[in-house]
Design a protein around this motif. Sequence first.
Motif, PDB file in Angstrom:
ATOM      1  N   TYR A  71      -0.054  56.237  25.353  1.00  0.00           N
ATOM      2  CA  TYR A  71      -0.095  57.615  25.854  1.00  0.00           C
ATOM      3  C   TYR A  71       0.042  58.650  24.741  1.00  0.00           C
ATOM      4  CZ  TYR A  71       4.961  57.274  25.361  1.00  0.00           C
ATOM      5  OH  TYR A  71       6.221  57.103  24.856  1.00  0.00           O
ATOM      6  N   HIS A  74      -2.726  61.028  23.694  1.00  0.00           N
ATOM      7  CA  HIS A  74      -3.066  62.185  24.544  1.00  0.00           C
ATOM      8  C   HIS A  74      -2.754  63.520  23.867  1.00  0.00           C
ATOM      9  CE1 HIS A  74      -2.549  59.441  28.328  1.00  0.00           C
ATOM     10  NE2 HIS A  74      -3.611  59.149  27.619  1.00  0.00           N
ATOM     11  N   ALA A  75      -1.933  63.480  22.819  1.00  0.00           N
ATOM     12  CA  ALA A  75      -1.630  64.709  22.081  1.00  0.00           C
ATOM     13  C   ALA A  75      -2.904  65.308  21.482  1.00  0.00           C
ATOM     14  CB  ALA A  75      -0.619  64.414  20.981  1.00  0.00           C
ATOM     15  N   LYS A 101       3.786  72.984  26.723  1.00  0.00           N
ATOM     16  CA  LYS A 101       5.042  72.363  26.292  1.00  0.00           C
ATOM     17  C   LYS A 101       4.989  70.854  26.515  1.00  0.00           C
ATOM     18  CE  LYS A 101       8.024  75.360  24.872  1.00  0.00           C
ATOM     19  NZ  LYS A 101       9.359  75.510  24.343  1.00  0.00           N
ATOM     20  N   MET A 102       4.429  70.508  27.669  1.00  0.00           N
ATOM     21  CA  MET A 102       4.335  69.079  27.981  1.00  0.00           C
ATOM     22  C   MET A 102       3.431  68.358  26.992  1.00  0.00           C
ATOM     23  SD  MET A 102       4.007  68.114  31.942  1.00  0.00           S
ATOM     24  CE  MET A 102       4.412  69.615  32.774  1.00  0.00           C
TER      25      MET A 102
ATOM     26  N   MET B   1      11.502  67.580  23.803  1.00  0.00           N
ATOM     27  CA  MET B   1      10.988  68.877  24.199  1.00  0.00           C
ATOM     28  C   MET B   1       9.950  68.749  25.309  1.00  0.00           C
ATOM     29  SD  MET B   1      10.234  72.084  21.815  1.00  0.00           S
ATOM     30  CE  MET B   1       8.531  71.985  21.318  1.00  0.00           C
ATOM     31  N   LYS B   2       9.081  67.724  25.149  1.00  0.00           N
ATOM     32  CA  LYS B   2       8.092  67.491  26.216  1.00  0.00           C
ATOM     33  C   LYS B   2       8.820  67.104  27.499  1.00  0.00           C
ATOM     34  CE  LYS B   2       5.805  65.153  22.792  1.00  0.00           C
ATOM     35  NZ  LYS B   2       5.314  63.847  22.374  1.00  0.00           N
ATOM     36  N   SER B   5      10.441  69.994  29.197  1.00  0.00           N
ATOM     37  CA  SER B   5       9.527  70.870  29.934  1.00  0.00           C
ATOM     38  C   SER B   5       9.256  70.312  31.329  1.00  0.00           C
ATOM     39  CB  SER B   5       8.228  71.058  29.166  1.00  0.00           C
ATOM     40  OG  SER B   5       7.547  69.845  29.052  1.00  0.00           O
ATOM     41  N   ILE B   6       9.320  68.985  31.474  1.00  0.00           N
ATOM     42  CA  ILE B   6       9.151  68.395  32.807  1.00  0.00           C
ATOM     43  C   ILE B   6      10.353  68.744  33.685  1.00  0.00           C
ATOM     44  CG2 ILE B   6       8.894  66.232  34.095  1.00  0.00           C
ATOM     45  CD1 ILE B   6       7.492  65.098  31.623  1.00  0.00           C
ATOM     46  N   GLN B   8      12.256  71.312  33.247  1.00  0.00           N
ATOM     47  CA  GLN B   8      12.171  72.760  33.456  1.00  0.00           C
ATOM     48  C   GLN B   8      11.199  73.104  34.587  1.00  0.00           C
ATOM     49  OE1 GLN B   8      11.165  74.315  29.657  1.00  0.00           O
ATOM     50  NE2 GLN B   8      12.021  76.337  30.066  1.00  0.00           N
ATOM     51  N   LEU B   9      10.060  72.430  34.583  1.00  0.00           N
ATOM     52  CA  LEU B   9       9.039  72.704  35.599  1.00  0.00           C
ATOM     53  C   LEU B   9       9.558  72.298  36.986  1.00  0.00           C
ATOM     54  CD1 LEU B   9       6.161  73.759  35.887  1.00  0.00           C
ATOM     55  CD2 LEU B   9       5.351  71.425  35.723  1.00  0.00           C
ATOM     56  N   PHE B 106      -0.098  65.435  34.721  1.00  0.00           N
ATOM     57  CA  PHE B 106       1.097  64.876  34.085  1.00  0.00           C
ATOM     58  C   PHE B 106       0.735  63.648  33.255  1.00  0.00           C
ATOM     59  CE2 PHE B 106       3.341  67.132  37.502  1.00  0.00           C
ATOM     60  CZ  PHE B 106       4.379  67.689  36.783  1.00  0.00           C
ATOM     61  N   LEU B 107      -0.052  62.764  33.883  1.00  0.00           N
ATOM     62  CA  LEU B 107      -0.332  61.488  33.237  1.00  0.00           C
ATOM     63  C   LEU B 107      -1.233  61.634  32.016  1.00  0.00           C
ATOM     64  CD1 LEU B 107      -0.777  59.149  36.331  1.00  0.00           C
ATOM     65  CD2 LEU B 107       1.209  59.435  34.869  1.00  0.00           C
ATOM     66  N   SER B 108      -1.968  62.757  31.917  1.00  0.00           N
ATOM     67  CA  SER B 108      -2.843  62.914  30.762  1.00  0.00           C
ATOM     68  C   SER B 108      -2.131  63.598  29.592  1.00  0.00           C
ATOM     69  CB  SER B 108      -4.087  63.718  31.153  1.00  0.00           C
ATOM     70  OG  SER B 108      -3.725  65.024  31.534  1.00  0.00           O
ATOM     71  N   LYS B 109      -0.824  63.794  29.742  1.00  0.00           N
ATOM     72  CA  LYS B 109      -0.037  64.387  28.654  1.00  0.00           C
ATOM     73  C   LYS B 109       0.540  63.281  27.771  1.00  0.00           C
ATOM     74  CE  LYS B 109      -0.600  68.542  29.975  1.00  0.00           C
ATOM     75  NZ  LYS B 109      -1.589  69.292  29.201  1.00  0.00           N
ATOM     76  N   PRO B 110       0.895  63.633  26.534  1.00  0.00           N
ATOM     77  CA  PRO B 110       1.459  62.604  25.645  1.00  0.00           C
ATOM     78  C   PRO B 110       2.910  62.270  25.983  1.00  0.00           C
ATOM     79  CG  PRO B 110       1.291  64.691  24.489  1.00  0.00           C
ATOM     80  CD  PRO B 110       0.681  64.912  25.829  1.00  0.00           C
ATOM     81  N   SER B 112       5.366  59.393  28.386  1.00  0.00           N
ATOM     82  CA  SER B 112       5.288  58.120  29.091  1.00  0.00           C
ATOM     83  C   SER B 112       5.566  58.352  30.573  1.00  0.00           C
ATOM     84  CB  SER B 112       6.309  57.140  28.523  1.00  0.00           C
ATOM     85  OG  SER B 112       7.609  57.584  28.836  1.00  0.00           O
ATOM     86  N   ARG B 113       5.164  57.389  31.383  1.00  0.00           N
ATOM     87  CA  ARG B 113       5.403  57.521  32.817  1.00  0.00           C
ATOM     88  C   ARG B 113       6.890  57.525  33.117  1.00  0.00           C
ATOM     89  NH1 ARG B 113       0.781  54.893  36.581  1.00  0.00           N
ATOM     90  NH2 ARG B 113      -1.013  55.560  35.369  1.00  0.00           N
ATOM     91  N   GLN B 115       9.178  58.816  31.252  1.00  0.00           N
ATOM     92  CA  GLN B 115       9.663  60.173  30.960  1.00  0.00           C
ATOM     93  C   GLN B 115       9.302  61.132  32.089  1.00  0.00           C
ATOM     94  OE1 GLN B 115       7.819  60.486  27.040  1.00  0.00           O
ATOM     95  NE2 GLN B 115       9.769  61.227  26.260  1.00  0.00           N
TER      96      GLN B 115
END
Lengths: 304, 273
Positions: A71, A74-75, A101-102, B1-2, B5-6, B8-9, B106-110, B112-113, B115
Amino acid sequence: MVVETLELTKHYSKGKVKALDGCSLRVEKGKIFGLLGPNGAGKTTLVKTLLGIIHPTSGSARILGEPISNYRVHAHIGYLAENHRFPEFLNARQILFYYGKMSGLNTELLYKRIPELLDLVHLSKWAKTRIHKFSKGMAQRLGLAHALLNDPDLLFLDEPTDGIDPVGRKEIRDLLISLRNQGKTIFINSHQLSEVERISDEIAILKNGKVLKTGSVEEFISVKQQYQLLFTEGDTPFSEVCAELNIPLVQTDGLFTVSVESDLQLNHLIDELRQQRFILQGIVPRKISLEDYFIDVVGEEAQV
Amino acid sequence: MKFLSIVQLTFRESLAKKTFMAFLAISTFICLLFIFALNVDIVDGLQSGVSIFGKDLPKQFDLTKIVVGIEGGLSVLLYTAGIFLSLFATSNLISTMLKPGFVDLFLSKPVSRLQILSGRFIGSVLIVALNIFYLVIVSGLILSLKTGVWNWGFLWAAVIIVLSFTVLFALMTLLSIISKNGPLSLMVTYLVLFFSPLLLVRNQIYALLSSKYYGYFFDGLYYVLPKTAEMGAMTQNLARGLEINSWMPLWSSLLFALVMLGISAYIFQKKSY
Ligand SMILES: Nc1ncnc2c1ncn2[C@@H]1O[C@H](COP(=O)(O)OP(=O)(O)O)[C@@H](O)[C@H]1O
Ligand SMILES: [Mg+2]
């Protein structure tokens, strides 16, 4: 190779639905790659599999040199999902902020980048509007801005021009070309030929989860010359002659269509046929364009 | 940080729902009530009069009793109505995340599931904890400052309430991941919340049953399911400054939560969306 899939397969309902059926593809860096196919061909399934959203039944794939299970890659990837949804209680700017942010972007960079992107997709005026008021086209443009947030090397766009007016479409095409010229790779899914034909460097046609054909746009347009042969007596069997000369022959509705490399080969075929006493009634040239090919393989339903 | 943000959202999403705002408003109202309704007059370092809602209480009335009584009552309210409302308000936080078009982003972000799921889970628990601690700390502070009676058990009761919510929310998370249906998960969780106290009196049920295997079954259920009734009693005892005889209900319930979360993470990891 930026994208490489090997015999990628995804079955649903215990194999009854084959969304992907041994799909092998390669996409080179710095190209706009158009994946064409009718609705239900498996385009979305392919992209979601590449992004790790769907786990393949079998086969393997790599993006940006990494296995799709990683994953972290994806960055460097941007994704405009088909029918994407953002939290409706947020406005455009907040959405780009949280999702940026994500992606691992820092606040400073986001404050600089978000106004630029909103400007690029003409949403600056609506930056503070909650997105539940957005039209389909506006949502789509926000999705595009979201996909570009992290300045990706590889961009996946699933039906990007859905709901966007013709002027907007032209702008998006220009934007994609300029991104390509910056060395980025763009992977576009579409069921509409007209959307990808003009900008793609490479095209693949997908149907029932299988890649039917890949090639450059030129290759598609300048396929071998095709001719329809008309005979006096209905079903004259001359397939053996064609086989001998290594000429592909297609028979549909009593029409014989041969594909030849050159005029010379065509004349050679006629000589052979005449020698064997076949009575020819006519020879009709049939120019094959990408569109013809597309309609041929995908059927009418795709051209909405 | 990533990851943050989850969280936070999730927080933002909860606040967008009016339920939590109502919760905060009610808490604030209760605190204001204490500020204005409870009066303690101190003269020369000694209390000279106590009044609640303007009514004077007998002079020899034990202040500690009043404070502990009020705080005990509040913790019962929080344990019952508080948890009930919190479950209601958080019931679709996991299932909305799994909605088509939403989960893709969500899943296309860097990240892990694991996280993504834990960010969502922690965000939900955090907002409930915030609500509960807000009421407990602010009202406790007002009561203690006015009376000079400091009842730390009230704070511990809040910890148990938050943990009890966490246990039930872990169950609701697993149900949401399996069914992708918030209301359904909520209903089953409520069922467990109300059914498990019955298991406490299972000895009385045994008498009605013909086979001893039913007995084993109910015993099993009792040990596996979260022990909501006993944790409620524990909350009360802590708030009233009483001894806790056994911590088993707490740790076995936390163990249950860990197992629920483990299974949730495993299923979320394996699923295609
Ligand atoms: N979750 C699912 N369960 C069962 N079948 C599915 C699922 N998702 C997609 N399909 C089927 O897989 C095929 C490919 O779908 P899709 O990838 O969305 O096609 P496209 O994007 O090319 O229109 C379709 O026949 C679709 O019905
Ligand atoms: Mg699709």
